[in-house]
Write an enzyme that holds these catalytic residues in place. Structure first.
Site, PDB file in Angstrom:
ATOM      1  N   MET A   1       2.778   0.144   4.285  1.00  0.00           N
ATOM      2  CA  MET A   1       1.591   0.863   3.804  1.00  0.00           C
ATOM      3  C   MET A   1       0.787  -0.064   2.892  1.00  0.00           C
ATOM      4  SD  MET A   1       1.453   3.956   5.048  1.00  0.00           S
ATOM      5  CE  MET A   1      -0.020   4.375   4.145  1.00  0.00           C
TER       6      MET A   1
ATOM      7  N   HIS B   1      -2.549   6.779  16.301  1.00  0.00           N
ATOM      8  CA  HIS B   1      -1.731   6.990  15.100  1.00  0.00           C
ATOM      9  C   HIS B   1      -2.064   8.364  14.517  1.00  0.00           C
ATOM     10  CE1 HIS B   1       0.199   5.356  11.313  1.00  0.00           C
ATOM     11  NE2 HIS B   1      -0.623   6.228  10.749  1.00  0.00           N
TER      12      HIS B   1
ATOM     13  N   MET C   1       0.947  15.234   7.165  1.00  0.00           N
ATOM     14  CA  MET C   1       1.105  15.327   5.705  1.00  0.00           C
ATOM     15  C   MET C   1       1.481  16.745   5.305  1.00  0.00           C
ATOM     16  SD  MET C   1      -2.148  13.099   4.413  1.00  0.00           S
ATOM     17  CE  MET C   1      -2.630  11.575   5.239  1.00  0.00           C
TER      18      MET C   1
ATOM     19  N   SER D   1      -6.256   5.726  13.630  1.00  0.00           N
ATOM     20  CA  SER D   1      -5.722   6.981  13.100  1.00  0.00           C
ATOM     21  C   SER D   1      -6.786   8.054  13.247  1.00  0.00           C
ATOM     22  CB  SER D   1      -5.381   6.801  11.621  1.00  0.00           C
ATOM     23  OG  SER D   1      -5.344   8.075  10.991  1.00  0.00           O
TER      24      SER D   1
ATOM     25  N   ASP E   1      -1.395  11.147  11.571  1.00  0.00           N
ATOM     26  CA  ASP E   1      -0.937  11.259  10.190  1.00  0.00           C
ATOM     27  C   ASP E   1      -0.556  12.689   9.839  1.00  0.00           C
ATOM     28  OD1 ASP E   1      -1.172   8.563   9.095  1.00  0.00           O
ATOM     29  OD2 ASP E   1      -3.299   8.766   9.602  1.00  0.00           O
TER      30      ASP E   1
ATOM     31  N   MET F   1       4.421  11.823   6.832  1.00  0.00           N
ATOM     32  CA  MET F   1       4.370  11.729   5.369  1.00  0.00           C
ATOM     33  C   MET F   1       4.812  13.085   4.835  1.00  0.00           C
ATOM     34  SD  MET F   1       0.866   9.553   5.198  1.00  0.00           S
ATOM     35  CE  MET F   1       0.443  10.040   6.872  1.00  0.00           C
TER      36      MET F   1
ATOM     37  N   ASP G   1      -0.824  -0.127   7.700  1.00  0.00           N
ATOM     38  CA  ASP G   1      -1.597   1.112   7.636  1.00  0.00           C
ATOM     39  C   ASP G   1      -2.293   1.254   6.288  1.00  0.00           C
ATOM     40  OD1 ASP G   1      -2.584   3.671   7.935  1.00  0.00           O
ATOM     41  OD2 ASP G   1      -0.617   4.648   8.051  1.00  0.00           O
TER      42      ASP G   1
ATOM     43  N   HIS H   1       3.182   9.477  12.213  1.00  0.00           N
ATOM     44  CA  HIS H   1       3.491   8.934  10.890  1.00  0.00           C
ATOM     45  C   HIS H   1       3.763  10.124   9.978  1.00  0.00           C
ATOM     46  CE1 HIS H   1       1.813   6.666   7.112  1.00  0.00           C
ATOM     47  NE2 HIS H   1       3.104   6.895   7.034  1.00  0.00           N
TER      48      HIS H   1
HETATM   49  C1  DX5 Z   1      -3.059   7.252   4.866  1.00  0.00           C
HETATM   50  C2  DX5 Z   1      -2.751   7.272   6.333  1.00  0.00           C
HETATM   51  C3  DX5 Z   1      -3.530   6.284   7.112  1.00  0.00           C
HETATM   52  C4  DX5 Z   1      -5.011   6.511   7.057  1.00  0.00           C
HETATM   53  C5  DX5 Z   1      -5.664   5.186   7.075  1.00  0.00           C
HETATM   54  O1  DX5 Z   1      -2.193   8.087   4.211  1.00  0.00           O
HETATM   55  O2  DX5 Z   1      -1.404   7.025   6.573  1.00  0.00           O
HETATM   56  O3  DX5 Z   1      -3.087   6.211   8.459  1.00  0.00           O
HETATM   57  O4  DX5 Z   1      -5.536   7.254   8.120  1.00  0.00           O
HETATM   58  O5  DX5 Z   1      -7.016   5.384   6.826  1.00  0.00           O
HETATM   59  P1  DX5 Z   1      -7.944   4.163   6.473  1.00  0.00           P
HETATM   60  O6  DX5 Z   1      -7.897   3.230   7.662  1.00  0.00           O
HETATM   61  O7  DX5 Z   1      -9.278   4.796   6.281  1.00  0.00           O
HETATM   62  O8  DX5 Z   1      -7.395   3.530   5.239  1.00  0.00           O
HETATM   63 ZN    ZN Z   2      -0.829   6.609   8.704  1.00  0.00          ZN
END
Ligand code: DX5
Ligand code: ZN
Length: 223
Positions: A141, A36, A40, A11, A38, A72, A179, A70
């Protein structure tokens, strides 16, 4: 049915947002299959990252990398078409973020993309059961979404194993993506529990030498 070996999907969340192209190039040069991303919105999760323009701007650098968006974000169906147009290959929506999960997954497939359904740690696997036919990925998750660098939740391995068993029983060709909180110390266990695609954010881009971290994680995965 033999499953292909699990793949690492770094990610970019813990990468320097001013140097995302470089981070993407690193993954391509390491010979990885996935990146990946993310997304948000500050509503579904208490953090804000980036939108479809980042995906579009990284598309050329990503080359053959499969780009997993992904999402969110609340009511992700509002943005599915934009992320598809931006060049995401897999678009993942949270079951908790939409009242119309089935429709959102259909919309992703109608846009010619692979569809993922994500479940927060508190959400039972049953929340995805009725839509498995419309999903290519089930994202389990193993932290509460919003931030990188959190601890893998208790019970995470067991939930992955239960997801694996249900999918195998049902004969569904849905890949399990895991994840959150994956490190060198637990990546092998996560794979053994049944993950097909394993996300690592801070374990890669929080490391002093991300290229080395990738090769260590891949070696552990294949050990
Ligand atoms: C969290 C994200 C993850 C995040 C994981 O909300 O969806 O993809 O980047 O980070 P680590 O591997 O540091 O937990
Ligand atoms: Zn993620």
């Amino acid at each position: 049915m033999a499953r292909p070996r699990p793949e690492l999907a770094p990610s970019l969340l813990s990468a320097d947002f001013g140097r995302m192209a470089e981070a993407t190039r690193l993954l391509r040069e390491a010979g990885l299959k996935y990146v990946h991303l993310d997304v948000m919105d500050g509503v579904f999760v208490p953090n804000v990252t980036f939108g479809p323009k980042m995906v579009a701007d990284l598309r050329a650098e990503a080359g053959e990398l499969v780009m997993i968006a992904h999402l969110m974000i609340s009511q992700p169906e509002r943005y599915v078409d934009e992320f598809a147009a931006a060049g995401a290959d897999v678009i993942t929506v949270h079951a908790e973020a939409t009242a119309h999960l089935h429709r959102a997954l259909q919309q992703i497939r109608a846009a010619g993309k692979q569809a993922g359904v994500a479940l927060n740690p508190a959400t039972p696997l049953a929340a995805a059961e009725e839509v498995l036919e419309s999903a290519d990925f089930l994202l389990v998750m193993t932290v509460n979404p919003g931030f990188g660098g959190q601890k893998f939740v208790d019970g995470g391995l067991e939930k992955i194993a239960r997801a694996r068993a249900r999918l195998d029983e049902a004969g569904r060709d849905v890949r399990i993506e895991v994840d959150g909180g994956v490190k060198l110390a637990n990546i092998k266990q996560v794979a053994k529990a049944g993950a097909d695609v394993i996300v690592a954010g801070s374990a890669v881009f929080g490391a002093a030498d991300p290229a080395q971290a990738i090769s260590d994680l891949v070696a552990a995965l294949n050990s």
